[in-house]
Design an enzyme around this catalytic site. Structure first.
Site, PDB file in Angstrom:
ATOM      1  N   VAL A 250      86.473  90.203  82.482  1.00 46.90           N
ATOM      2  CA  VAL A 250      85.381  89.822  83.394  1.00 46.90           C
ATOM      3  C   VAL A 250      85.750  90.173  84.835  1.00 46.90           C
ATOM      4  O   VAL A 250      86.928  90.273  85.184  1.00 46.90           O
ATOM      5  CB  VAL A 250      85.069  88.305  83.328  1.00 46.90           C
ATOM      6  CG1 VAL A 250      84.344  87.962  82.051  1.00 46.90           C
ATOM      7  CG2 VAL A 250      86.316  87.473  83.511  1.00 46.90           C
TER       8      VAL A 250
ATOM      9  N   ALA B 278      79.598  86.073  80.426  1.00 43.46           N
ATOM     10  CA  ALA B 278      80.136  85.568  79.163  1.00 43.46           C
ATOM     11  C   ALA B 278      80.959  84.326  79.461  1.00 43.46           C
ATOM     12  O   ALA B 278      81.384  84.105  80.602  1.00 43.46           O
ATOM     13  CB  ALA B 278      81.003  86.623  78.494  1.00 43.46           C
TER      14      ALA B 278
ATOM     15  N   ARG C 191      96.401  79.564  68.195  1.00 39.04           N
ATOM     16  CA  ARG C 191      97.404  79.973  69.189  1.00 39.04           C
ATOM     17  C   ARG C 191      98.783  79.467  68.785  1.00 39.04           C
ATOM     18  O   ARG C 191      98.927  78.339  68.309  1.00 39.04           O
ATOM     19  CB  ARG C 191      97.038  79.453  70.575  1.00 39.04           C
ATOM     20  CG  ARG C 191      95.767  80.119  71.040  1.00 39.04           C
ATOM     21  CD  ARG C 191      95.584  80.134  72.512  1.00 39.04           C
ATOM     22  NE  ARG C 191      94.212  80.583  72.774  1.00 39.04           N
ATOM     23  CZ  ARG C 191      93.599  80.482  73.925  1.00 39.04           C
ATOM     24  NH1 ARG C 191      94.225  79.960  74.955  1.00 39.04           N
ATOM     25  NH2 ARG C 191      92.367  80.911  74.061  1.00 39.04           N
TER      26      ARG C 191
ATOM     27  N   GLN D  16      86.302  77.257  69.522  1.00 34.02           N
ATOM     28  CA  GLN D  16      85.662  77.699  70.764  1.00 34.02           C
ATOM     29  C   GLN D  16      84.208  78.057  70.452  1.00 34.02           C
ATOM     30  O   GLN D  16      83.852  78.325  69.295  1.00 34.02           O
ATOM     31  CB  GLN D  16      86.347  78.953  71.325  1.00 34.02           C
ATOM     32  CG  GLN D  16      87.686  78.679  71.984  1.00 34.02           C
ATOM     33  CD  GLN D  16      88.221  79.900  72.734  1.00 34.02           C
ATOM     34  OE1 GLN D  16      87.774  81.030  72.520  1.00 34.02           O
ATOM     35  NE2 GLN D  16      89.190  79.667  73.601  1.00 34.02           N
TER      36      GLN D  16
ATOM     37  N   TRP E 274      97.567  84.520  75.752  1.00 30.86           N
ATOM     38  CA  TRP E 274      97.110  84.131  74.419  1.00 30.86           C
ATOM     39  C   TRP E 274      98.263  84.261  73.420  1.00 30.86           C
ATOM     40  O   TRP E 274      98.441  85.323  72.797  1.00 30.86           O
ATOM     41  CB  TRP E 274      95.932  85.005  73.974  1.00 30.86           C
ATOM     42  CG  TRP E 274      94.710  84.720  74.786  1.00 30.86           C
ATOM     43  CD1 TRP E 274      93.841  83.706  74.573  1.00 30.86           C
ATOM     44  CD2 TRP E 274      94.230  85.434  75.922  1.00 30.86           C
ATOM     45  NE1 TRP E 274      92.839  83.739  75.517  1.00 30.86           N
ATOM     46  CE2 TRP E 274      93.049  84.786  76.355  1.00 30.86           C
ATOM     47  CE3 TRP E 274      94.681  86.549  76.653  1.00 30.86           C
ATOM     48  CZ2 TRP E 274      92.323  85.211  77.461  1.00 30.86           C
ATOM     49  CZ3 TRP E 274      93.943  86.973  77.744  1.00 30.86           C
ATOM     50  CH2 TRP E 274      92.779  86.307  78.143  1.00 30.86           C
TER      51      TRP E 274
ATOM     52  N   HIS F  90      90.925  83.776  70.525  1.00 35.05           N
ATOM     53  CA  HIS F  90      89.702  83.292  71.183  1.00 35.05           C
ATOM     54  C   HIS F  90      88.498  83.888  70.447  1.00 35.05           C
ATOM     55  O   HIS F  90      88.672  84.749  69.567  1.00 35.05           O
ATOM     56  CB  HIS F  90      89.687  83.642  72.684  1.00 35.05           C
ATOM     57  CG  HIS F  90      89.985  85.084  73.010  1.00 35.05           C
ATOM     58  ND1 HIS F  90      89.951  85.593  74.281  1.00 35.05           N
ATOM     59  CD2 HIS F  90      90.333  86.144  72.233  1.00 35.05           C
ATOM     60  CE1 HIS F  90      90.255  86.887  74.270  1.00 35.05           C
ATOM     61  NE2 HIS F  90      90.487  87.242  73.045  1.00 35.05           N
TER      62      HIS F  90
HETATM   63  C1  YSA Z   1      86.618  83.891  79.507  1.00 35.06           C
HETATM   64  C2  YSA Z   1      85.746  84.821  80.015  1.00 35.06           C
HETATM   65  C3  YSA Z   1      84.731  85.282  79.199  1.00 35.06           C
HETATM   66  O1  YSA Z   1      83.910  86.245  79.690  1.00 35.06           O
HETATM   67  C4  YSA Z   1      84.554  84.818  77.931  1.00 35.06           C
HETATM   68  C5  YSA Z   1      85.419  83.882  77.423  1.00 35.06           C
HETATM   69  C6  YSA Z   1      86.448  83.432  78.206  1.00 35.06           C
HETATM   70  C7  YSA Z   1      87.401  82.450  77.631  1.00 35.06           C
HETATM   71  C8  YSA Z   1      88.649  83.136  77.093  1.00 35.06           C
HETATM   72  N1  YSA Z   1      88.362  83.911  75.908  1.00 35.06           N
HETATM   73  C9  YSA Z   1      89.645  82.069  76.724  1.00 35.06           C
HETATM   74  O2  YSA Z   1      90.004  81.904  75.587  1.00 35.06           O
HETATM   75  N2  YSA Z   1      90.056  81.342  77.770  1.00 35.06           N
HETATM   76  S1  YSA Z   1      91.053  80.095  77.627  1.00 35.06           S
HETATM   77  O3  YSA Z   1      92.300  80.527  77.069  1.00 35.06           O
HETATM   78  O4  YSA Z   1      91.175  79.481  78.931  1.00 35.06           O
HETATM   79  O5  YSA Z   1      90.356  79.101  76.631  1.00 35.06           O
HETATM   80  C10 YSA Z   1      89.019  78.695  76.844  1.00 35.06           C
HETATM   81  C11 YSA Z   1      88.878  77.190  76.581  1.00 35.06           C
HETATM   82  O6  YSA Z   1      89.391  76.899  75.300  1.00 35.06           O
HETATM   83  C12 YSA Z   1      89.708  76.352  77.537  1.00 35.06           C
HETATM   84  O7  YSA Z   1      89.010  76.121  78.724  1.00 35.06           O
HETATM   85  C13 YSA Z   1      89.914  75.101  76.737  1.00 35.06           C
HETATM   86  O8  YSA Z   1      88.761  74.273  76.809  1.00 35.06           O
HETATM   87  C14 YSA Z   1      90.034  75.618  75.338  1.00 35.06           C
HETATM   88  N3  YSA Z   1      91.422  75.769  74.921  1.00 35.06           N
HETATM   89  C15 YSA Z   1      92.305  76.736  75.255  1.00 35.06           C
HETATM   90  N4  YSA Z   1      93.459  76.552  74.648  1.00 35.06           N
HETATM   91  C16 YSA Z   1      93.341  75.443  73.886  1.00 35.06           C
HETATM   92  C17 YSA Z   1      92.023  74.940  74.066  1.00 35.06           C
HETATM   93  N5  YSA Z   1      91.607  73.827  73.428  1.00 35.06           N
HETATM   94  C18 YSA Z   1      92.459  73.221  72.618  1.00 35.06           C
HETATM   95  N6  YSA Z   1      93.735  73.639  72.376  1.00 35.06           N
HETATM   96  C19 YSA Z   1      94.194  74.735  72.986  1.00 35.06           C
HETATM   97  N7  YSA Z   1      95.429  75.166  72.728  1.00 35.06           N
END
Ligand code: YSA
Length: 344
Positions: free
Chosen positions: A258, A312, A201, A215, A156, A175
């Site tokens: 998780v 989650a 980010r 999100q 992140w 997030h």
């Molecule tokens: C995982 C487990 C949990 O129990 C709860 C939540 C999560 C998600 C975790 N917090 C998270 O942020 N995962 S992630 O970095 O992979 O982002 C989740 C989703 O946000 C991605 O699948 C994507 O759809 C979107 N995303 C991530 N970075 C992005 C983005 N969308 C647009 N621009 C970006 N830079």
């Protein structure tokens, strides 16, 4: 004398004929009928005439006076009528012309998506809440099992907010997961909530990545919740939002908060699973991360992991309309281009 009066009358009427405004008409009135006007002077001079002549000239002068006054009144009326006609012509409204089109506002496609997704989860018993975008390091990382020196922090790329020496570090939330902790700190199980909001980010943008994006977090904690509940809920969400014909895939993934962790992907909107540049030739676009809430996270908020379990997830909002409508670049969402926005 009578001949002079006739001349005066003729002159007065020929001047009156050519008058075309009220100012000149008033000057004309003063010239003939005013206190020092030509006709008034004649009437005043009558007293010096012999009686017989006075009677004849007086009668003629009064007749002319009445004629001039009638002429004045007539001219006044016609000038007023003319100026009214001009004013009406100027302010004329053509009621048959079509009106100006009214610009009707609409919700941004991101807002529309958030509302729709939240409604789907609300129908499954989830409440909708919101939380802060400027967040403590503790909620964004520490309480989610990501201590300060943990390499998972690299997942992140973080925008830090300058904090005074010795203060707890603050950041723009990377997030919506910190809201899991905030909610569980305040509530006892059962918990079922979705939390939409902005996330940030510090990363370069490309067709599927923005530095500010939305999100929706989901959290369900209760006795006896299993991975089957997670899959069932998220498949139902995919079915309702994307339709029966789209395919969804779960794969193992790693998130420190998780155990086990998964990612869910939908078949690519451009190649429909065949593989293309957009999906990196995989045929799939990842839309969310998810998993069973880590026992360590439950302990942190005083939930007994031997009694309670939960799942989650965190879904990227913009990727949903991208998948549904075949939008090839996420940067279109925040380019403020009405040609794009008006399509939704
Ligand atoms: C995982 C487990 C949990 O129990 C709860 C939540 C999560 C998600 C975790 N917090 C998270 O942020 N995962 S992630 O970095 O992979 O982002 C989740 C989703 O946000 C991605 O699948 C994507 O759809 C979107 N995303 C991530 N970075 C992005 C983005 N969308 C647009 N621009 C970006 N830079």
């Amino acid at each position: 004398m009578l001949a002079e009066l006739e001349q005066l009358k003729a002159r007065a009427f020929s001047e009156l004929d050519v008058i075309d405004n009220l100012k000149h008409l008033e000057e004309w009135r003063l010239r003939y009928l005013g206190r020092k006007g030509s006709l008034t002077l004649v009437l005043r001079g009558l007293s010096g005439l012999p009686l017989e002549e006075r009677r004849v000239v007086g009668a003629a002068a009064n007749e002319i006076k009445a004629a001039l006054e009638a002429g004045l009144k007539q001219k006044q009326d016609s000038l007023k009528e003319q100026s009214l006609a001009v004013a009406l012509q100027k302010s004329r409204i053509d009621v048959t012309l079509p009106g100006y089109p009214v610009n009707v506002g609409r919700f941004h496609p991101t807002t529309q998506t958030i509302r729709e997704v939240c409604a789907v989860f609300a129908s499954m018993g989830f409440q909708v809440i919101e939380g802060p975008e400027v967040e403590w390091d503790y909620y964004n990382f520490e309480a989610l099992n990501i201590p300060r020196d943990h390499p998972a922090r690299d997942m992140w790329a973080t925008l830090w907010v300058e904090a005074p020496e010795g203060e707890n570090p603050m950041l723009l939330r990377t997030h919506t997961s910190p809201m899991q902790i905030r909610l569980m700190e305040k509530t006892r199980p059962p918990v079922r909530a979705v939390i939409p909001g902005k996330t940030y980010r510090y990363e370069a943008t490309d067709a599927t990545h923005e530095s500010m994006f939305y999100q929706i977090e989901g959290l369900a904690v209760d006795r006896g919740i299993t991975m089957g509940d997670l899959k069932g809920t998220l498949f139902e969400f995919a079915r309702r939002v994307f339709g029966e014909e789209r395919r969804a895939r779960f794969r193992c993934d790693y998130f420190p908060f998780v155990e086990p962790g998964v990612e869910m992907a939908i078949d690519c909107w451009v190649c429909r699973g065949k593989g293309c540049r957009l999906c990196g030739n995989t045929g799939w676009i990842e839309i969310l991360g998810a998993g069973m809430v880590h026992p360590q996270v439950l302990r942190r908020v005083d939930y007994d992991p031997d009694v309670y379990s939960g799942f989650a997830f965190g879904v990227g909002v913009e990727r949903i309309p991208m998948l549904r409508y075949g939008i090839e670049d996420i940067r279109l969402f925040y380019g403020n281009d009405l040609r794009f926005l008006k399509q939704f």
